[in-house]
Design an enzyme around this catalytic site. Structure first.
Site, PDB file in Angstrom:
ATOM      1  N   GLU A  54      43.992  32.748  18.068  1.00 54.64           N
ATOM      2  CA  GLU A  54      43.444  31.957  16.796  1.00 54.64           C
ATOM      3  C   GLU A  54      42.304  30.966  16.190  1.00 54.64           C
ATOM      4  O   GLU A  54      41.290  30.304  16.183  1.00 54.64           O
ATOM      5  CB  GLU A  54      44.788  32.305  15.626  1.00 54.64           C
ATOM      6  CG  GLU A  54      45.128  33.154  16.040  1.00 54.64           C
ATOM      7  CD  GLU A  54      46.457  33.294  17.042  1.00 54.64           C
ATOM      8  OE1 GLU A  54      47.604  33.791  16.233  1.00 54.64           O
ATOM      9  OE2 GLU A  54      46.512  32.855  18.102  1.00 54.64           O
ATOM     10  N   TRP A 172      44.189  47.060  55.856  1.00 50.80           N
ATOM     11  CA  TRP A 172      44.194  47.544  55.019  1.00 50.80           C
ATOM     12  C   TRP A 172      43.832  48.866  54.710  1.00 50.80           C
ATOM     13  O   TRP A 172      43.511  50.017  55.409  1.00 50.80           O
ATOM     14  CB  TRP A 172      42.950  46.995  53.936  1.00 50.80           C
ATOM     15  CG  TRP A 172      43.517  45.025  54.027  1.00 50.80           C
ATOM     16  CD1 TRP A 172      41.651  44.808  54.621  1.00 50.80           C
ATOM     17  CD2 TRP A 172      43.671  44.571  53.180  1.00 50.80           C
ATOM     18  NE1 TRP A 172      42.352  42.915  54.385  1.00 50.80           N
ATOM     19  CE2 TRP A 172      42.898  43.345  54.240  1.00 50.80           C
ATOM     20  CE3 TRP A 172      44.706  44.583  52.543  1.00 50.80           C
ATOM     21  CZ2 TRP A 172      43.844  42.204  53.553  1.00 50.80           C
ATOM     22  CZ3 TRP A 172      45.253  43.209  52.604  1.00 50.80           C
ATOM     23  CH2 TRP A 172      44.732  41.853  52.918  1.00 50.80           C
ATOM     24  N   THR A 198      58.643  40.984  55.476  1.00 54.91           N
ATOM     25  CA  THR A 198      56.940  40.982  54.978  1.00 54.91           C
ATOM     26  C   THR A 198      56.145  39.712  55.398  1.00 54.91           C
ATOM     27  O   THR A 198      54.958  39.154  55.980  1.00 54.91           O
ATOM     28  CB  THR A 198      57.057  41.238  53.628  1.00 54.91           C
ATOM     29  OG1 THR A 198      56.944  42.341  53.086  1.00 54.91           O
ATOM     30  CG2 THR A 198      55.463  40.741  53.308  1.00 54.91           C
ATOM     31  N   ASP A 202      53.537  40.193  58.733  1.00 57.02           N
ATOM     32  CA  ASP A 202      51.985  39.633  57.482  1.00 57.02           C
ATOM     33  C   ASP A 202      51.248  38.229  57.060  1.00 57.02           C
ATOM     34  O   ASP A 202      50.706  38.352  56.743  1.00 57.02           O
ATOM     35  CB  ASP A 202      52.168  40.801  56.073  1.00 57.02           C
ATOM     36  CG  ASP A 202      52.421  41.996  56.472  1.00 57.02           C
ATOM     37  OD1 ASP A 202      52.660  42.511  57.528  1.00 57.02           O
ATOM     38  OD2 ASP A 202      52.949  42.600  55.600  1.00 57.02           O
TER      39      ASP A 202
END
Length: 377
Positions: A54, A172, A198, A202
């Site tokens: 606003e 990927w 993970t 990775d």
């Protein structure tokens, strides 16, 4: 008087503005100011601590705001936080009418903004495009209804359901457009979470990497029951005041070993009571709720996905499916654990949406046992 059709048109524009924000723990809000059926100002809330929608729209409208109509996707706030109340700003600008998509469940507002505007003589209408506005702020609404983060399990997989090859290679699976969208999701999430599996496989940074640069970074969380996180991993090396890292472990780990991680800037170790030898995920979510983390994007692999489902701590899934086949009996999928014995016991989704990102498809849906958000008008 503006017609209902024109109200919908302007509110639709306000919603498009709102979708540009990166706002946790605040809601995504857009505002459009219209005078004599002409746009005179618009804005959105970019990030927590910055001016609200606003205020940005009123600055653009200037003196033309007097006598105009403001379309706002969420009830204007009426309390002081890091910024002044937006309801006061609308009153001071001389706005004549305010159209609000739906009310704010935050107890500091919760109808108070509407009451303040009406007491000041401003005509207020509530309801146009309420469903769309609530969908935009599912995380925020869920948090204020349940005081827990809205948790999404995200995975990228091949058409045959593999999230990596049998050798562990996963980069990927999906294309560039899918990965860019995930970075935007990270920037819009209260936290991004991964399990230790993970991290070891990775070595992710878990940061939001956007062009132009993201206006915020999420809290990054590693769930590591036995504190096996490598001190030189990318997530720790990327830690700072602007990209904090929380390692959640159990109270059975060595206190001194945990303290050494906190020597790195922006790293905190949270030790919780173990449940069956692992981090109590339900207790962790309660603590995240107390810390005003309104949403968690889980990018942590099959084990943590299964654990969150078993703990009843997952609210939705977002699976990216790439048009390729990986195969392999030992290649992992998106959900590990014991699975269900019968198809009738399977976790089902509702409100499923399918979108395309280049060659990939994203399938998104709420977990069926998640309570449907109430219409809080």
């Amino acid at each position: 008087m503006t017609s209902p059709e024109r109200d919908l048109q302007w509110m639709r524009r306000a919603l498009r503005n709102a979708s540009r924000g990166f706002t946790p723990p605040n809601p995504m809000v857009g505002c459009v100011i219209v005078k004599n059926d002409r746009l005179v100002g618009e804005g959105f809330h970019l990030a927590a601590g910055l001016p609200h929608a606003e205020v940005n729209a009123l600055r653009q409208a200037g003196d033309l705001a007097a006598g105009a109509t403001a379309y706002v996707t969420l009830e204007p706030c009426c309390h002081w936080g890091r910024t002044p109340p937006c309801a006061d700003a609308l009153i001071s600008a001389g706005i004549e009418r305010v159209v609000v998509a739906h009310l704010d469940p935050d107890p500091r507002v919760s109808g108070g903004g509407i009451d303040l505007l009406r007491r000041s003589g401003i005509h207020v209408d509530v309801g146009p495009m309420a469903s769309e506005a609530r969908r935009l702020n599912t995380h925020f609404l869920h948090f204020h209804l349940h005081h827990l983060p809205y948790t999404t399990l995200k995975a990228a997989m091949s058409l045959d359901g593999k999230t990596a090859t049998s050798t562990g290679n996963s980069q990927w699976i999906t294309g560039k457009r899918s990965r860019e969208y995930v970075h935007k999701l990270r920037a819009r999430s209260g936290a991004v979470m991964a399990g230790i599996g993970t991290v070891l496989a990775d070595d992710p940074r878990l940061t939001a990497r956007l062009t132009p640069k993201s206006p915020r970074q999420p809290l990054r969380i590693i769930v590591d029951s036995h504190l096996r996180t490598p001190p030189d991993c990318s997530a720790i090396q990327a830690s700072s005041e602007t990209a904090p890292l929380l390692i959640v472990t159990t109270d059975g780990v060595n206190f001194d070993a945990a303290a050494r991680f906190e020597e790195h800037e922006g790293v905190e170790v949270l030790r919780l009571k173990a449940r069956c030898g692992r981090v109590d995920l339900a207790a962790m979510m309660e603590i995240l709720g107390e810390r005003q983390i309104i949403s968690v994007l889980v990018e942590g692999g099959a084990e943590i996905n299964a654990a969150l489902l078993a703990a009843g701590a997952a609210n939705s899934v977002l699976f990216f499916v790439a048009p390729l086949l990986i195969g392999g009996r030992c290649a992992p999928g998106a959900i590990a654990g014991d699975g269900v014995p019968n198809i009738s016991d399977a976790v089902r989704l509702r409100d499923v949406r399918i979108r395309r990102f280049g060659p990939d498809y994203a399938i998104e849906g709420a977990i069926d046992k998640t309570e449907i958000l109430a219409d809080n008008r």
